[in-house]
Write an enzyme that holds these catalytic residues in place. Structure first.
Site, PDB file in Angstrom:
ATOM      1  N   TRP A   1       0.622  -1.344  -0.004  1.00 16.99           N
ATOM      2  CA  TRP A   1       0.187   0.113  -0.158  1.00 16.99           C
ATOM      3  C   TRP A   1       0.976   1.319   0.362  1.00 16.99           C
ATOM      4  CZ3 TRP A   1      -2.178   2.759   4.889  1.00 16.99           C
ATOM      5  CH2 TRP A   1      -2.331   4.053   4.115  1.00 16.99           C
TER       6      TRP A   1
ATOM      7  N   ASP B   1      -1.107  -5.572   9.276  1.00 14.02           N
ATOM      8  CA  ASP B   1      -2.268  -5.188   8.731  1.00 14.02           C
ATOM      9  C   ASP B   1      -3.873  -5.555   8.489  1.00 14.02           C
ATOM     10  OD1 ASP B   1      -3.743  -2.935   8.227  1.00 14.02           O
ATOM     11  OD2 ASP B   1      -1.988  -1.776   6.822  1.00 14.02           O
TER      12      ASP B   1
ATOM     13  N   LYS C   1     -14.226  -1.200   5.803  1.00  9.79           N
ATOM     14  CA  LYS C   1     -14.193  -1.794   4.393  1.00  9.79           C
ATOM     15  C   LYS C   1     -15.196  -3.067   5.054  1.00  9.79           C
ATOM     16  CE  LYS C   1     -10.205  -0.407   2.828  1.00  9.79           C
ATOM     17  NZ  LYS C   1      -9.224   0.809   4.006  1.00  9.79           N
TER      18      LYS C   1
END
Length: 391
Positions: free
Chosen positions: A128, A209, A244
């Site tokens: 990311w 993460d 999300k």
């Protein structure tokens, strides 16, 4: 003072959003922005979230400040989702609410810098785009290594093993818990086991993460690698995002969990997390965490949320299957998980896809499979073939 500043380049993703909005063609397809979209092309508010918000509207009787730790009931209710109902390491675990997963990553980075400023952060690339800047902004050294071969669409596992084997005791290893962003390529459980053994043998600290739990193979399956690692290592950090899997993107809902080597260190970790949070954002926003808390407190809303999340997961994997079936060169997409896949292409090719075909994806070749509809498959494959991305 401000005359001394140099202009920074515009964020490429924000520029992509504006370009898509300005495009007046009716057949344009947005594969750029990393948000879930339903069969109507919308990013809806989940039904469980709407019901929880109505409950809060009816019953919430104060908007007073939260402490720096945030809503600790939210943090505790989330723990069984992430770590299981009775984790063996639970007595060594402490959590704090953060503004999204990004806030958790930044707070974790500053905690590492406070505890061990000489620690290096190992980062598999591509990753990311904000990972490296977050750790660098916390004054930590980042050591990257090639994680995946995009041309062949598989993990360069020898590189992973070599990176961890050459790391020093106390170094930190950033790991995507599931649904790797941007590639969609996750480790197999056999590879996760070897990584876990290396973490233990080299006395490395995993920083996991976990931003897409439930959008790969389901809540339990997606948490399995994280739980396996935490069962084995002494210390770890976990950055969690509800943006999300609860569809709460703009509410910025997250948590940082820290697992210490022994119970005696819990208080020290907790006090440092709170102190660092205090000087970063003082106190986190309440609404999104309160929504998640209300959902997880209610058996009915929890069941509704889980059912909706399963529908989302099935839709994303259905999109993957449809695109993979349409072209042999894209068969790998069905084996990947999460919102993203990352094709091998130049920036010029990505620009051509936008200009000539109305197919919008990041310049890196990252595309959001949750942004497409099954009916878009033909147009996407034709555009990729026309620009030489497929045989």
């Amino acid at each position: 003072m401000f005359e001394k500043l140099n202009s920074r380049p515009a964020d490429s993703l924000l520029a992509l959003i504006k370009a898509f909005q300005a495009d007046e063609r009716t057949g344009k397809i947005d594969l750029g922005v990393g948000v879930y979209r339903d069969a109507m092309g919308r990013t809806p508010v989940m039904r469980a979230v709407k019901a929880a918000e109505q409950s809060l509207l009816d019953t919430q009787d104060s908007k007073k400040y939260l402490g720096p730790e945030g809503d600790l009931h939210f943090v505790r209710l989330l723990q069984p989702i992430v770590f299981g109902k009775s984790p063996t390491f639970g007595h060594r675990l402490v959590g704090i609410q953060t503004p999204g997963g990004s806030g958790a990553l930044r707070l974790g980075a500053e905690l590492i810098q406070t505890a061990n400023p000489s620690a290096k952060v190992l980062l598999g690339m591509p990753s990311w785009p904000n990972h490296a800047p977050i750790f660098a902004s916390a004054r930590l050294a980042v050591k990257d290594y090639a994680f995946v071969d995009l041309a062949l669409q598989h993990v360069k596992f020898d590189n992973v093993v070599n990176a961890l084997s050459s790391a020093e005791e106390g170094d930190v290893v950033l790991l995507h818990g599931c649904c790797h962003n941007p590639t969609g390529i996750d480790f197999t459980m056999e590879q996760w086991l070897e990584i876990t053994e290396l973490l233990v043998a080299r006395r490395l600290v995993p920083f996991i993460d976990l931003a897409y739990q439930g959008l790969g193979d389901g809540l339990e399956q997606d948490a399995a690698p994280t739980r396996m690692i935490l069962d084995a290592v002494d210390e770890a950090l976990i950055a969690y995002s509800c943006d999300k899997n609860f569809g709460l993107y703009r509410e910025r809902v997250g948590a940082l969990y820290v697992m210490t080597g022994n119970v005696d260190d819990i208080g020290k970790a907790e006090s440092n997390m709170a102190a660092l949070a205090r000087v970063n954002w003082s106190m986190p926003p309440d609404h999104g965490a309160a929504v998640v808390r209300a959902i997880l407190e209610s058996p009915e809303l929890s069941a509704m949320w889980r059912a909706e999340l399963e529908e989302m997961c099935e839709r994303v994997n259905g999109n993957r299957a449809a695109l993979a079936a349409a072209a042999p060169d894209l068969a790998f997409i069905s084996r990947q998980r999460g919102l993203f896949s990352n094709l091998t292409m130049s920036k010029e090719t990505a620009v051509a896809l936008r200009a000539r075909h109305g197919i919008y994806m990041a310049d890196s070749g990252r595309m959001n499979l949750a942004g497409m509809q099954p009916a878009d498959v033909g147009a996407i494959v034709a555009a990729l073939r026309a620009e030489g991305c497929l045989k």
